[in-house]
Enzyme design. Structure first.
Site, PDB file in Angstrom:
ATOM      1  N   ASN A  74     -17.374 -62.417 -77.663  1.00  0.00           N
ATOM      2  CA  ASN A  74     -17.864 -62.077 -79.001  1.00  0.00           C
ATOM      3  C   ASN A  74     -16.836 -61.401 -79.902  1.00  0.00           C
ATOM      4  O   ASN A  74     -17.008 -61.390 -81.129  1.00  0.00           O
ATOM      5  CB  ASN A  74     -19.091 -61.159 -78.878  1.00  0.00           C
ATOM      6  CG  ASN A  74     -20.253 -61.835 -78.186  1.00  0.00           C
ATOM      7  OD1 ASN A  74     -20.900 -62.723 -78.737  1.00  0.00           O
ATOM      8  ND2 ASN A  74     -20.526 -61.419 -76.948  1.00  0.00           N
ATOM      9  N   ALA A 104     -22.937 -48.083 -90.432  1.00  0.00           N
ATOM     10  CA  ALA A 104     -24.011 -47.146 -90.743  1.00  0.00           C
ATOM     11  C   ALA A 104     -25.329 -47.903 -90.697  1.00  0.00           C
ATOM     12  O   ALA A 104     -25.906 -48.256 -91.738  1.00  0.00           O
ATOM     13  CB  ALA A 104     -23.791 -46.503 -92.111  1.00  0.00           C
ATOM     14  N   ASP A 369     -12.291 -34.880 -70.501  1.00  0.00           N
ATOM     15  CA  ASP A 369     -13.070 -33.652 -70.350  1.00  0.00           C
ATOM     16  C   ASP A 369     -14.537 -33.964 -70.066  1.00  0.00           C
ATOM     17  O   ASP A 369     -15.079 -34.966 -70.527  1.00  0.00           O
ATOM     18  CB  ASP A 369     -12.972 -32.827 -71.639  1.00  0.00           C
ATOM     19  CG  ASP A 369     -13.794 -31.563 -71.561  1.00  0.00           C
ATOM     20  OD1 ASP A 369     -13.402 -30.650 -70.803  1.00  0.00           O
ATOM     21  OD2 ASP A 369     -14.846 -31.489 -72.231  1.00  0.00           O
ATOM     22  N   GLU A 424     -11.931 -34.714 -65.209  1.00  0.00           N
ATOM     23  CA  GLU A 424     -12.431 -33.366 -64.941  1.00  0.00           C
ATOM     24  C   GLU A 424     -13.840 -33.515 -64.371  1.00  0.00           C
ATOM     25  O   GLU A 424     -14.821 -33.548 -65.103  1.00  0.00           O
ATOM     26  CB  GLU A 424     -12.456 -32.524 -66.218  1.00  0.00           C
ATOM     27  CG  GLU A 424     -12.778 -31.062 -65.936  1.00  0.00           C
ATOM     28  CD  GLU A 424     -13.591 -30.378 -67.024  1.00  0.00           C
ATOM     29  OE1 GLU A 424     -13.577 -29.139 -67.087  1.00  0.00           O
ATOM     30  OE2 GLU A 424     -14.253 -31.080 -67.803  1.00  0.00           O
TER      31      GLU A 424
END
EC number: 2.4.1.18
Length: 724
Positions: A74, A104, A369, A424
């Site tokens: 795609n 949006a 993180d 982490e």
């Protein structure tokens, strides 16, 4: 005590889980899993206890493969898919016009406004496209110059379905700033006429990884936010001199709240403007590369700031644009938003973000993180992982997030095979650092997070004479076979307010009064300095396949770390690093700094981080002795607070002559210089502690030492390594 001998023996295969798994798998199901996951057989060979969960690996890998295939069908492949930043946001066209694009899906209308049109909110409307996308073309001026010049302020205006008019910063904004006195950030169109051009190529992937965890803002001793320029000119030379070959950059992705330590990201494509411009950061990375230092970005894709006016939250007027809708989209402990990793455009956004930092700023990889929070629907909150394999498989695992991490690692290592990724993860998920073709997560390393917790526990709860040697060794060696770990005695977490650095736990208030070399050693300072060196050395040599240090902790930085906030009257006093303390010959900080430097230099020479795991031959509780071999070195640690030993026998694998190559008791490291470095030590064919040879050593009180052997065709030859 560290000593050089034979290469360490290979590590044993992974230990079985704490409780034997109850799951069963049929031969047919196992065969199907092995057929679908190309190298799953290799993973199960290394850890047979994972066999009952083969179907789980199969499902994860098939989901990863399916998404990758859909991207190919795609979007023309992940290479094109991960270049979203080339079209989304604002871009100058060849004719001088501007092309603007946003996603949006919940918006009724989208407009561009700013300095260029006197902040008229509706004069430049976007055209609605399929799948919630919007685009706008702004023709150039008559003189062919752009209507929105570099450095001008702009905003996206969203009209919501409920009729609200919302002023937003594009999720793809490359530069945002906050004027003094303002609460929110402004979007600055960044399109310099002469962008920074990189001069130096990326360094090759290092054999051993020695990481200097860094934060630009606190890198000055002054009570202010330091700059990229300051870090480049003043801190990079220190890092190079200390022998680190990798920098992990924290708090680079723009974050509105400075005290969040960079973990509440508001603009994912913008380098933090509080330290300088994007070009300044590029110069920093380029300069590090010129020194042979690779640079990793602390990337935060586990969550995002709840800010809406200058963050991603409610970008299109709904709570479901980039994030899960409703309660699932909020991390209650972190008070932040959680990405919907299964959403097509969210995947485009995050994968493009990964590529942006690799391509635009030439970062060499990432420390991801909050991986534990991503991996589980409960985010691991309040959960103590026992090691039972059932904890890592099942419906409580967020496979959308896990597959995203697999895609991210696939992208990183496809674009730049020498790139490094670090997870982490405190949970210890099996195969997280195994290759994707085995059904693993694809990370190169995971942080060995149990190690700093162990040191802090020992310092908080026990006198050092009561430390258990076996427990220390267990914590330092308890890691999965062939899944590499980054060992560290302390990181930024341990330095934060509410906790204390190792140096402060060891020496506390006496650091204010007794660190001068003109004053005699007090028992607290003496013991603290010696233990500080030994803790870091044994962590470095025994704890993993990489090593990490948080900036300043190498020399025992006093006090804690605290960012300016209301609770401390916006003070910068604790948000700085006092590197000048190591430059003062009258202060003892220089001793710890020198030891850290020479420890890294010895690793560069001998390569224990890239060697197989150590063979531990002794962990004597009564004598407080730990001895082990790794990378041709024999390491001996005497943690006893009062006893020294004469003619202490230590086992070793190979015969040879041994010389001291690193001695924590040396005078240049603040020790008492009780050992003669010119002494030769000879092993003999006398078995001891399971080793075929042994030698007699003199480990002095509370000292860590390294000794190196040399032999050739069973003949001793003189070997005089430079002494650090």
């Amino acid at each position: 005590m560290a000593a050089a001998v034979a290469p360490a023996a290979p590590a044993a295969p992974a230990a079985p889980p704490a409780r034997a798994p109850q799951a069963k798998i049929s031969e047919a199901a196992l065969a199907a899993a092995l057929a679908d996951v190309p190298e799953l057989a290799r993973l199960l060979e290394m850890d047979p206890y994972l066999k009952p969960f083969a179907v789980e690996f199969q499902r994860r890998y098939k989901k990863f493969s399916e998404i990758l295939r859909n991207i190919g069908e795609n979007e023309g492949g992940i290479d094109k898919f991960s270049r979203g930043y080339e079209t989304f946001g604002i871009h100058r066209c060849a004719d001088g016009g501007l092309y603007c694009k946003e996603w949006a899906p919940g918006a009724e209308g989208v407009f561009l406004t700013g300095d260029f049109n006197g902040w008229n909110p509706f004069s430049y409307p976007y055209k609605k496209l399929d799948y919630g996308k919007w685009e706008l073309y702004i023709p150039p001026k008559l003189d062919k110059s752009v209507l929105v010049p570099h450095g001008s302020k702009v905003k996206v205006v969203i009209t919501s379905k409920s009729g609200e008019i919302l002023y937003r910063i594009s999720p793809w904004a490359k530069y945002v700033t906050r004027e003094v006195g303002n609460v929110n950030y402004d979007w600055i169109h960044w399109d310099p006429e002469y962008p920074y051009k990189f001069k130096h190529s990326r360094p090759k992937k290092p054999r051993s990884l020695r990481i200097y965890e860094s934060h630009v803002g606190i890198s000055s001793h002054e009570g202010k936010i330091a700059s990229y320029k300051h870090f480049t000119c003043n801190v990079l030379p220190r890092i190079k001199g200390l022998g680190y070959n990798c920098i992990q950059m924290m708090a680079i992705m723009e974050h509105a709240y400075y005290a969040s330590f960079g973990y509440q990201v508001t603009s994912f494509f913008a380098a933090s403007s509080r330290y300088g411009t994007p070009e300044d950061l590029k110069e920093l990375v380029d300069t590090a590369h010129s020194m042979g230092i690779i640079v990793l970005l602390d990337v935060v894709h586990s969550h995002a700031s709840k800010n809406s006016e200058d963050g991603l939250n409610m970008f299109d007027g709904t709570d479901s644009c980039f994030f899960h809708s409703g309660p699932r989209g909020t991390h209650n402990v972190w008070d932040s938003k959680l990405f919907a990793y299964s959403n097509w455009e969210v995947l485009r956004f995050l994968l493009s973000n990964i590529r942006w930092w690799l391509e635009e700023y030439c970062f060499d990889g990432f420390r991801f993180d909050g991986v534990t929070s991503m991996l589980y629907h409960d985010h691991g909150v309040g959960k103590s992982f026992s090691g039972d394999y059932s904890e890592y498989f099942g419906l409580h695992v967020d496979e959308d997030a896990l597959v995203y991490l697999m895609l991210a690692n696939h992208l990183v290592h496809t674009l730049y095979p020498d790139s490094i990724t670090i997870a982490e993860d405190v949970s210890g998920m099996p195969a997280l650092c195994s290759p994707i073709l085995q059904g693993g997560g694809g990370f190169d390393y995971r942080l060995a997070m149990a190690i700093p917790d162990k040191w802090i526990q020992l310092l908080k709860e026990y006198k050092d004479e009561d430390w258990n040697m076996g427990n220390i060794v267990y914590t330092l060696t308890n890691r999965r076979y062939l899944e590499k770990c980054i060992a560290y005695a302390e990181s930024h977490d341990q330095a934060l307010v509410g906790d204390k650095s190792l140096a402060f736990w060891l020496m506390d208030a006496e650091m204010y009064t007794n660190m001068s070399v003109l004053a005699p050693f007090t028992p607290v300072i003496d013991r603290g300095i010696q233990l500080h060196k030994m803790i870091r050395l044994i962590t470095h040599t025994l704890g993993g396949e990489g090593y990490l240090n948080f900036m300043g902790n190498e020399f025992g930085h006093p006090e804690w770390l605290d960012f300016p906030r209301k609770g401390n009257d916006e003070s910068y006093h604790y948000a700085r690093r006092q590197f000048h303390l190591t430059d003062d010959d009258l202060l003892r900080y220089k001793f710890l700094n020198n030891f850290d430097r020479d420890m890294n230099r010895l690793e560069e020479r001998c390569g224990w981080l890239s060697a197989p795991q150590a063979h531990v031959s002794e962990k004597h509780e009564g004598n407080k002795i730990i001895a082990f071999e790794r990378a041709g070195l024999l390491f001996i640690f005497n943690f006893h607070p009062s006893k020294s030993y004469t003619d202490y026998r230590v086992g070793t694998a190979l015969p040879g002559k041994f010389k001291i190559v690193l001695d924590s008791d040396a005078a240049e490291y603040g020790g008492h210089h009780r050992l003669d470095h010119n002494t030769d030590f000879f092993s003999e064919p006398f078995g001891h502690n399971g080793r075929p040879n042994s030698l007699l050593m003199c480990p002095s009180e509370s000292v860590g030492k390294a000794r190196q052997f040399d032999s050739e065709e069973n003949k001793f030859r003189e070997h005089k390594p430079s002494l650090f």
